[in-house]
Design an enzyme around this catalytic site. Structure first.
Site, PDB file in Angstrom:
ATOM      1  N   GLU A 139      -9.628   3.374   2.183  1.00 18.35           N
ATOM      2  CA  GLU A 139      -9.004   3.463   0.727  1.00 18.35           C
ATOM      3  C   GLU A 139      -7.682   2.319   0.570  1.00 18.35           C
ATOM      4  O   GLU A 139      -7.539   2.069  -0.735  1.00 18.35           O
ATOM      5  CB  GLU A 139      -8.508   4.774   0.457  1.00 18.35           C
ATOM      6  CG  GLU A 139      -7.090   5.140   0.790  1.00 18.35           C
ATOM      7  CD  GLU A 139      -6.684   5.084   2.460  1.00 18.35           C
ATOM      8  OE1 GLU A 139      -5.734   4.948   2.953  1.00 18.35           O
ATOM      9  OE2 GLU A 139      -7.774   5.470   3.281  1.00 18.35           O
ATOM     10  N   LYS A 158       0.761  -0.949  -0.020  1.00 20.68           N
ATOM     11  CA  LYS A 158       0.177  -0.026   0.060  1.00 20.68           C
ATOM     12  C   LYS A 158       0.970   1.237  -0.028  1.00 20.68           C
ATOM     13  O   LYS A 158       1.945   1.390   0.943  1.00 20.68           O
ATOM     14  CB  LYS A 158      -0.869  -0.016   1.273  1.00 20.68           C
ATOM     15  CG  LYS A 158      -1.731   1.237   1.372  1.00 20.68           C
ATOM     16  CD  LYS A 158      -2.446   1.327   2.902  1.00 20.68           C
ATOM     17  CE  LYS A 158      -3.253   2.722   3.108  1.00 20.68           C
ATOM     18  NZ  LYS A 158      -3.770   2.578   4.514  1.00 20.68           N
ATOM     19  N   ARG A 166      -7.283  -0.802   1.126  1.00 24.71           N
ATOM     20  CA  ARG A 166      -7.824  -2.051   0.749  1.00 24.71           C
ATOM     21  C   ARG A 166      -8.119  -1.824  -0.857  1.00 24.71           C
ATOM     22  O   ARG A 166      -8.130  -3.115  -1.649  1.00 24.71           O
ATOM     23  CB  ARG A 166      -8.876  -2.593   1.481  1.00 24.71           C
ATOM     24  CG  ARG A 166     -10.154  -1.625   1.564  1.00 24.71           C
ATOM     25  CD  ARG A 166     -10.988  -1.996   2.657  1.00 24.71           C
ATOM     26  NE  ARG A 166     -10.500  -1.546   3.916  1.00 24.71           N
ATOM     27  CZ  ARG A 166     -10.952  -1.564   5.436  1.00 24.71           C
ATOM     28  NH1 ARG A 166     -12.175  -2.040   5.257  1.00 24.71           N
ATOM     29  NH2 ARG A 166     -10.411  -0.953   6.280  1.00 24.71           N
ATOM     30  N   ASP A 180       1.477   6.799   5.431  1.00 22.57           N
ATOM     31  CA  ASP A 180       0.636   5.670   4.839  1.00 22.57           C
ATOM     32  C   ASP A 180       1.159   5.052   3.578  1.00 22.57           C
ATOM     33  O   ASP A 180       0.450   4.249   2.956  1.00 22.57           O
ATOM     34  CB  ASP A 180      -0.754   6.345   4.458  1.00 22.57           C
ATOM     35  CG  ASP A 180      -1.890   5.373   4.677  1.00 22.57           C
ATOM     36  OD1 ASP A 180      -1.589   4.429   5.493  1.00 22.57           O
ATOM     37  OD2 ASP A 180      -2.951   5.715   4.273  1.00 22.57           O
ATOM     38  N   ASP A 235     -12.177   6.658   3.409  1.00 21.48           N
ATOM     39  CA  ASP A 235     -11.179   6.535   4.305  1.00 21.48           C
ATOM     40  C   ASP A 235     -10.717   4.983   4.509  1.00 21.48           C
ATOM     41  O   ASP A 235      -9.589   4.631   5.090  1.00 21.48           O
ATOM     42  CB  ASP A 235     -11.417   7.098   5.742  1.00 21.48           C
ATOM     43  CG  ASP A 235      -9.948   7.528   6.415  1.00 21.48           C
ATOM     44  OD1 ASP A 235      -8.988   7.333   5.936  1.00 21.48           O
ATOM     45  OD2 ASP A 235      -9.880   7.498   7.867  1.00 21.48           O
ATOM     46  N   LYS A 242     -10.731  12.684   7.654  1.00 19.77           N
ATOM     47  CA  LYS A 242     -10.274  12.219   8.996  1.00 19.77           C
ATOM     48  C   LYS A 242     -10.229  13.719   9.926  1.00 19.77           C
ATOM     49  O   LYS A 242     -10.241  14.770   9.394  1.00 19.77           O
ATOM     50  CB  LYS A 242      -8.949  11.903   9.093  1.00 19.77           C
ATOM     51  CG  LYS A 242      -8.535  10.613   8.281  1.00 19.77           C
ATOM     52  CD  LYS A 242      -6.877  10.326   8.181  1.00 19.77           C
ATOM     53  CE  LYS A 242      -6.495   9.129   7.323  1.00 19.77           C
ATOM     54  NZ  LYS A 242      -7.036   7.839   8.175  1.00 19.77           N
ATOM     55  N   ASP A 244      -2.824  10.515   3.211  1.00 11.70           N
ATOM     56  CA  ASP A 244      -4.164  10.284   3.184  1.00 11.70           C
ATOM     57  C   ASP A 244      -5.140  11.038   4.213  1.00 11.70           C
ATOM     58  O   ASP A 244      -4.989  11.304   5.300  1.00 11.70           O
ATOM     59  CB  ASP A 244      -4.091   8.699   4.181  1.00 11.70           C
ATOM     60  CG  ASP A 244      -5.405   8.282   4.132  1.00 11.70           C
ATOM     61  OD1 ASP A 244      -6.324   8.683   3.446  1.00 11.70           O
ATOM     62  OD2 ASP A 244      -5.923   7.236   4.951  1.00 11.70           O
TER      63      ASP A 244
END
Length: 491
Positions: free
Chosen positions: A330, A246, A332, A269, A328, A258, A251
Site C-alpha cells: 500500500e 509515506k 507505493r 510505518d 499490503d 499480515k 499497517d
C-alpha cells in the site's frame, strides 16, 4: 521529547558547574601522546585495561583530572567525525543520573568537537514514554569544552538533535493515539513558529482532487486520511527540493492481512512522513536559502467490509490506473499520489522516503538505506549521506523488469505476486512511473528523483550502539539536511 541543552566554552575542562565529566579519547596505542594534557590519566587507564577502542566506555577515578564523577569513552583508531560522534553519543547514552555534563575531546580529536556536540545531543535523547515510573535520567545539559567549536556548530547540533527527536517521538506514539488527523496536527504544530506554510487536505478535498491511491488504501479504516503539504520558500532561493513521505499510521496489510508477528511494530510505518517533516523543519530552522516542499501522505491500512480488495483497480491522481493485487503493498499507492503532487510544483529534485519493502532488509540488512533513482541525483544524495556518516547503498532500476509491472486490465499492477525476487526494485520502478516530466512533451526527461527505502534503517531492534538506541533511528534526516546544505553552497 527530552534532549539535553547544548552550550560550549573554551574554559578549562571540566568546569565547576558540571555534575559529571566525560572525555573522548582515541586509541591510545595509535595516539600515544593523546593524553599529555592530563598527567597521570594514561597510567590510570592502562592499569584498568582501557585502550580507547571505539565506543568503549568506563567510569574512572582520576583525581588528577577532576574530583567530579568522571568517564572516558573511546573513539578508536579512526580519528574522524563519525567515530567521535558515536563516542560522544555512547557516553551521553550511558552516563545516567547526572543533570549537567562537561564534555571534552582529547587533543588529536579537537577538530571534531562539533561532531562530539552532535553525538551528545543524539545520545542524550530520551522518550519518556508511558511507563508508570520513568527510567534512568540522562543529562539535561551538556557543555562542550573546546576552542574548535562555534555557536553556529552548537546551533546546528541542536537543530539536528531536535529533528531526530521529532522523528523518534512521532514514530514511538502508539497508533491508538496517532490517527491520520493526529499526525497531520503534529505536522502543523511542528512548524508553527517557522516561516513554513501548511495545507491539510481532508478526505473530502482528497476525493475532489482525485487522490485515488490515498483514498483506496484508506477506505478500509474508520479514521479518514490526510495529506499534509508544507512549503518553506525563503526569499532568494535558487533551488527547489521536494520531499514525499509515506505515512501509514498503522499497517495491518489490509485484506492481504499480515501474520500476527509481522503486524507488531507497524505503528512505525509512518516513519517516512515523520522524516520529511523533520528534514523540512531542520532546513527551515537553519534558514538555508533553498525552497523545500513536503507532502505527507497519511492513512491507516485496515481490513473491513469497505476495504480495497485484491483485484480492484484504483485511479491515481494523474489518471493512471493500478490493479491492486496485494493490499499490503500500500505504501507505493499513497506515494504515487504524493509524487504526482510534488511533480506539479516543478521542483529541481524529488525525494520520496518510505518504510517500503521487507525485501530491502534481505538485500541490505538493518543499517543501510536503499537508494534508487536517477544516476546523478542518486550520486549527489550518496555524497551527502557520506558527509553525514549515514549508511546508504544504491540499487539499480533494471529496464528488463518493466514488463513485470504490466496488468491485463489496468496500466500496471502494484505487486508481482508470481515472483518475489527484486521486490525493492519492483517498487522503485512502480514509483518512477509517477514522477513528472521537466516539460510538457512526452519524451521530456523526468524530474530528477531519488527513492529512499528506510524499511531497514529507520528502526533498530538490537542492542544500542553509538548514539543509536533501540527503536526509531531518524535515518536519512541528517543526509537530507546535508543535501540541502550542499545545494545552498552551490547557490
Amino acid at each position: 521529547m527530552t534532549l539535553p541543552a547544548l552550550s560550549h566554552t573554551d574554559s578549562p575542562f571540566p568546569g565547576s558547574a558540571a555534575d559529571a565529566a566525560v572525555l573522548v579519547v582515541p586509541d591510545l596505542e595509535a595516539f600515544p601522546d593523546a593524553l599529555d594534557a592530563f598527567p597521570g590519566l594514561k597510567d590510570v587507564l592502562q592499569a584498568i585495561g582501557f585502550t580507547g577502542a571505539a565506543s568503549s566506555f568506563t567510569r574512572v577515578h582520576a583525581p588528577e583530572v577532576t574530583t567530579l564523577p568522571f568517564a572516558v569513552v573511546g573513539a578508536g583508531k579512526t580519528a574522524d567525525a563519525a567515530s567521535v560522534r558515536d563516542a560522544a553519543g555512547t557516553a551521553l547514552r550511558s552516563l545516567t543520573g547526572f543533570a549537567d555534563v562537561a564534555l571534552a575531546v582529547a587533543a588529536p580529536l579537537d577538530d571534531f568537537a562539533p561532531a562530539a556536540a552532535e553525538g551528545a545531543v543524539y545520545g542524550g535523547y530520551r522518550f519518556d514514554g508511558y511507563r508508570a515510573k520513568p527510567g534512568k535520567s540522562r543529562a539535561e545539559s551538556v557543555t562542550v569544552h573546546s576552542s574548535s567549536i562555534t555557536a553556529a556548530d552548537i546551533e546546528r547540533a541542536r537543530v539536528l538533535g531536535d529533528a531526530l527527536g521529532l522523528v523518534k517521538d512521532l514514530v514511538s506514539v502508539p497508533a491508538e493515539w496517532q490517527s491520520p488527523a493526529d499526525l497531520a496536527q503534529s505536522a502543523v504544530d511542528a512548524v508553527a513558529d517557522l516561516d513554513v506554510s501548511v495545507d491539510v487536505l481532508d478526505e473530502q478535498m482528497l476525493a475532489e482532487q482525485g487522490f485515488g491511491g490515498v483514498l483506496g488504501v484508506a477506505q478500509g479504516s474508520d479514521r479518514p486520511p490526510r495529506v499534509v503539504h508544507l512549503d518553506y520558500s525563503p526569499a532568494g532561493a535558487t533551488t527547489h527540493i521536494a520531499l514525499v513521505g509515506k505515512g501509514i499510521t498503522f499497517d495491518t496489510g489490509g485484506l492481504s492481512l499480515k501474520p500476527a508477528a509481522s503486524m507488531v511494530g507497524m505503528k512505525f510505518d509512518m516513519a517516512g512522513s515523520a522524516t520529511v517533516l523533520a528534514a523540512l523543519r531542520a532546513i527551515a530552522e537553519l534558514k538555508l536559502p533553498v525552497r523545500v516542499t513536503a507532502w505527507m501522505c497519511i492513512t491507516d491500512n485496515m481490513p473491513s467490509g469497505s476495504a480495497t480488495r485484491p483485484g480492484d483497480v484504483l485511479r491515481m491522481l494523474d489518471g493512471q490506473t493500478v490493479e491492486v493485487l496485494n493490499t499490503d503493498a500500500e505504501g507505493r499507492l499513497v506515494l504515487a499520489d504524493g509524487l504526482v503532487s510534488a511533480s506539479r510544483e516543478n521542483p529541481d529534485v524529488i525525494f520520496d522516503v518510505a518504510t517500503l519493502t521487507g525485501a530491502i532488509l534481505v538485500a541490505l540488512g538493518h543499517r543501510h538505506t536503499g537508494v534508487m533513482g536517477d544516476d546523478d541525483a542518486v550520486a549527489e544524495y550518496l555524497a551527502a549521506a557520506e558527509s553525514a556518516d549515514e549508511l546508504a547503498w544504491a540499487l539499480p532500476l533494471p529496464e528488463y523488469m518493466e514488463d513485470s509491472l504490466e496488468s491485463p486490465i489496468a496500466d500496471m499492477i502494484n505487486a508481482n505476486m508470481g515472483d518475489r525476487s527484486g521486490g525493492s526494485m519492483f517498487a522503485g520502478l512502480f514509483l518512477r512511473r509517477f514522477v513528472g516530466r521537466t516539460g510538457e512533451a512526452e519524451d521530456a526527461p523526468r524530474i530528477p528523483w531519488v527513492h529512499l527505502d528506510i524499511a531497514g534503517s529507520s528502526e533498530h531492534a538490537g542492542s544500542p550502539y553509538g548514539f543509536t538506541d533501540k527503536g526509531a533511528t531518524g535515518a536519512t534526516v541528517r543526509s537530507l539536511v546535508a543535501f540541502a546544505e550542499a545545494r545552498a553552497k552551490e547557490a
